[in-house]
Design an enzyme around this catalytic site. Structure first.
Site, PDB file in Angstrom:
ATOM      1  N   CYS B  35       0.844  -1.199  -0.082  1.00 39.60           N
ATOM      2  CA  CYS B  35       0.069  -0.174   0.023  1.00 39.60           C
ATOM      3  C   CYS B  35       0.910   1.295  -0.260  1.00 39.60           C
ATOM      4  O   CYS B  35       0.392   2.300   0.155  1.00 39.60           O
ATOM      5  CB  CYS B  35      -0.974   0.274   1.042  1.00 39.60           C
ATOM      6  SG  CYS B  35      -0.355  -0.101   2.856  1.00 39.60           S
ATOM      7  N   CYS B 104       0.124   9.939   5.712  1.00 38.73           N
ATOM      8  CA  CYS B 104       1.602   9.486   6.225  1.00 38.73           C
ATOM      9  C   CYS B 104       1.544   9.797   7.686  1.00 38.73           C
ATOM     10  O   CYS B 104       2.334   9.058   8.467  1.00 38.73           O
ATOM     11  CB  CYS B 104       2.859  10.281   5.543  1.00 38.73           C
ATOM     12  SG  CYS B 104       2.744   9.913   3.926  1.00 38.73           S
TER      13      CYS B 104
END
Lengths: 392, 196
Positions: B35, B104
């Site tokens: 991913c 993130c």
């Protein structure tokens, strides 16, 4: 930025406008302005400029001026080709055939057409990124309103067997469009030699300015316009033409055609040095795309165990500018559908790095880039949890 | 304008606390290379405090900077304090992150929390930490209203055109989260994205 000169290796994303094209463009923004639809002297002068550019662009693709429809961008030309032809031939077939590695400006319109009731067939590619003409032949048995296959992949550089693909479409009586955005000025784009019915090109890729592109489409293909209004571009693309950019595109097209073979030979030498030396210098670097049937100025790789954006940022810091197809570098955070469909696992595809060459590049750039890459790759690998894992 | 703030670039170019801890007290691993990002955090705990935090990250510049920032923020904190480090705090400490890189920062805090949970589980003192929220709306077969791409896996973003999406609380249709009014039913949306 280090003391050394900038090494620009992302020409497929943006390239400088050639001096000759620039010089043709600037006066038209000032004293040379005019609307080609106007009967005034200025208007008629602008119409002449437009007509000359149309001839020049037609020459690059071996067609006549009448076949050239100017658009603002390659994406617009691709949209016009796919949607325009599919909708124009919807009474013939509700299928469209594309490859699985098209640019997003073909992929997204295909999805929209799918919503409108078209069936979309995406031809697979092999591990080099090549479409098998046999697959197209099979797909054509069900008929199609239009076939569109990218001339050369901008991501892995592979040049498709467009001559074979076009021949199959001609036999089946289906218009064949090819997106030659990355190919124009680099390899043969004569549509009569290829046998293509429609082609997309963009000025930026052969030394012209941004804001000028074209869909070239032969007679006899029903095409529905997307932008409606005036009768510009045969009524197929309304709106006043961007005369300064188009004039510059014409000049760039003539030069690109004249210099085609020399440029290809020069860039191929640099490209091949990249493909030969980089995987030899840094372990676990894989060259992607076809080793020979590829764009002259295109060298693409996957650097295993790291992610492309980090690599790009470190190289940029050294004045080296390249591109990556990694998910993290795309604004959409979407991994490369091209590498995925070629069979690369997602982690490897994340390490994508793409160098696209232009006139400013020299053979010595190859070793400079490799030397700068070595410590950066080691550093990022040291940081990578999957590098350690594989080694243990 | 550069894509990343100076602080993000500093933490990316000179990341703090990269590495592994031999005989770590807790290990947290989030994401997988498939991913796009993967982070491993290792911690040493002394007197209920994080005496040492180390990480390894496979990911973009933001992912590396976030990992570094999280490690710096967490070191020296009590476990409870460290569990309270949120994505927003990390992003703020870094001087902001591009919108499409916010996920993130989720990974960074999650990986740290996973390491603490792992430690607690090993010690048998674990209270399970709350799982990160997941959107439960019916996304199967839904497409982005702007580019027609599938959004099932990427919601609340469109992976293709990067539009941040939400579903209209009145009619349930997918809309851009920057809108103040639903284009389908006209109801007023809170438009959380408009702050910036």
């Amino acid at each position: 930025m280090s003391e050394s000169r900038e090494i620009y290796l992302d020409h497929i994303a943006a390239s400088p406008v050639r001096k000759e094209a620039f010089d043709a463009m600037i006066p038209l923004l000032e004293e040379g302005f005019g609307n080609p639809q106007s009967v005034t002297t200025r208007g008629q002068r602008a119409a002449e400029v437009l007509a000359e550019a149309r001839e020049q662009v037609a020459s690059l693709v071996g067609m006549t001026a009448n076949d050239v429809i100017f658009t603002a961008t390659g994406s617009e030309a691709n949209n016009l080709a796919l949607k325009g032809i599919a909708r124009g031939r919807a009474n013939k077939s509700n299928r469209i055939i594309i490859s699985a590695i098209e640019h997003i400006s073909i992929m997204t319109p295909a999805k929209t057409l799918e919503k409108e009731g078209f069936e979309v067939v995406a031809l697979p590619v092999d591990s080099f990124g090549s479409v098998d003409p046999g697959d197209l032949k099979k797909a054509l048995e069900g008929g199609a309103a239009v076939v569109s296959v990218i001339h050369a992949s901008t991501e892995v550089g592979t040049v498709q067997p467009v001559v074979e693909l076009a021949a199959l479409c001609r036999e089946a009586g289906v218009p064949f469009h090819t997106d030659s955005w990355g190919a124009a000025g680099m390899i043969e784009t004569d549509m009569t030699k290829i046998g293509a019915g429609a082609m997309t090109i963009a000025a930026q890729n052969f030394g012209g300015p941004p804001g000028a592109a074209s869909l070239i489409i032969g007679k006899g293909f029903p095409l529905r316009p997307m932008i409606q209004g005036g009768v510009q571009e045969r009524g197929l693309r309304a709106g006043q033409e961007n005369i300064p950019a188009i004039a510059a595109m014409g000049v760039a097209a003539s030069l690109a055609l004249a210099e085609l073979n020399d440029r290809a030979a020069r860039l191929t030498r640099i490209r091949d040095a990249f493909i030969e030396r980089l995987p030899a210098a840094i372990p676990d670097v894989i060259a992607t795309g076809h080793p020979e049937k590829r764009l002259p100025g295109h060298a693409s790789f996957c650097v295993k165990y790291i992610e492309g954006e980090g690599l790009l940022l470190f190289l940029d810091n050294k004045g080296i500018m390249a591109a990556s197809g990694s998910a993290c570098t795309s604004k959409a955070l979407k991994g490369s559908h091209v590498l995925e469909t070629m069979g690369y696992d997602a982690a490897t595809a994340q390490g994508s790095i793409v160098f696209t060459l232009g006139d400013s590049n020299e053979l010595s750039d190859v070793d400079t880039v490799i030397e700068e890459m070595k410590p950066v790759v080691s550093r990022l690998r040291e940081m990578s949890p999957i590098y350690n894992r594989d080694k243990k | 304008m550069p894509m990343y703030s100076d602080k993000v670039m500093d933490h990316f170019m000179r990341p703090r606390n990269v590495g592994e801890i031999k005989d770590a007290d807790g290990i947290g691993e989030i994401g997988n290379p498939t991913c796009g990002d993967m982070m491993t955090f290792m911690i040493t705990v002394k007197d209920d405090r994080l005496a040492d935090v180390k990480f390894k990250t496979f990911g973009c510049g933001a992912a590396i900077a976030v990992s570094s920032m999280v490690s710096e923020m967490a070191t020296g904190k009590t476990l409870d304090e460290a569990m309270k480090i949120t994505n927003e705090m990390v992003a703020k400490e870094l001087g902001g992150l591009p919108k499409n890189k916010m996920h993130c920062s989720n990974l960074g805090a999650d990986a740290l929390h996973a390491a603490i949970e792992d430690y607690r589980k090993r010690k048998g003192t674990g209270e399970p930490a709350p799982k990160p929220h997941a959107h439960e709306s019916e996304l199967h077969g839904q497409t982005c209203p702007y580019c027609d791409s599938d959004i099932e896996d990427s919601y609340p973003f469109c992976a293709s055109c990067k539009t941040k999406l939400s579903d209209c609380p009145e009619c349930g249709k997918i809309v851009s989260s920057s809108l103040s009014e639903c284009p389908h039913c006209g109801c007023i949306l809170d438009g959380e994205e408009k702050k910036d």
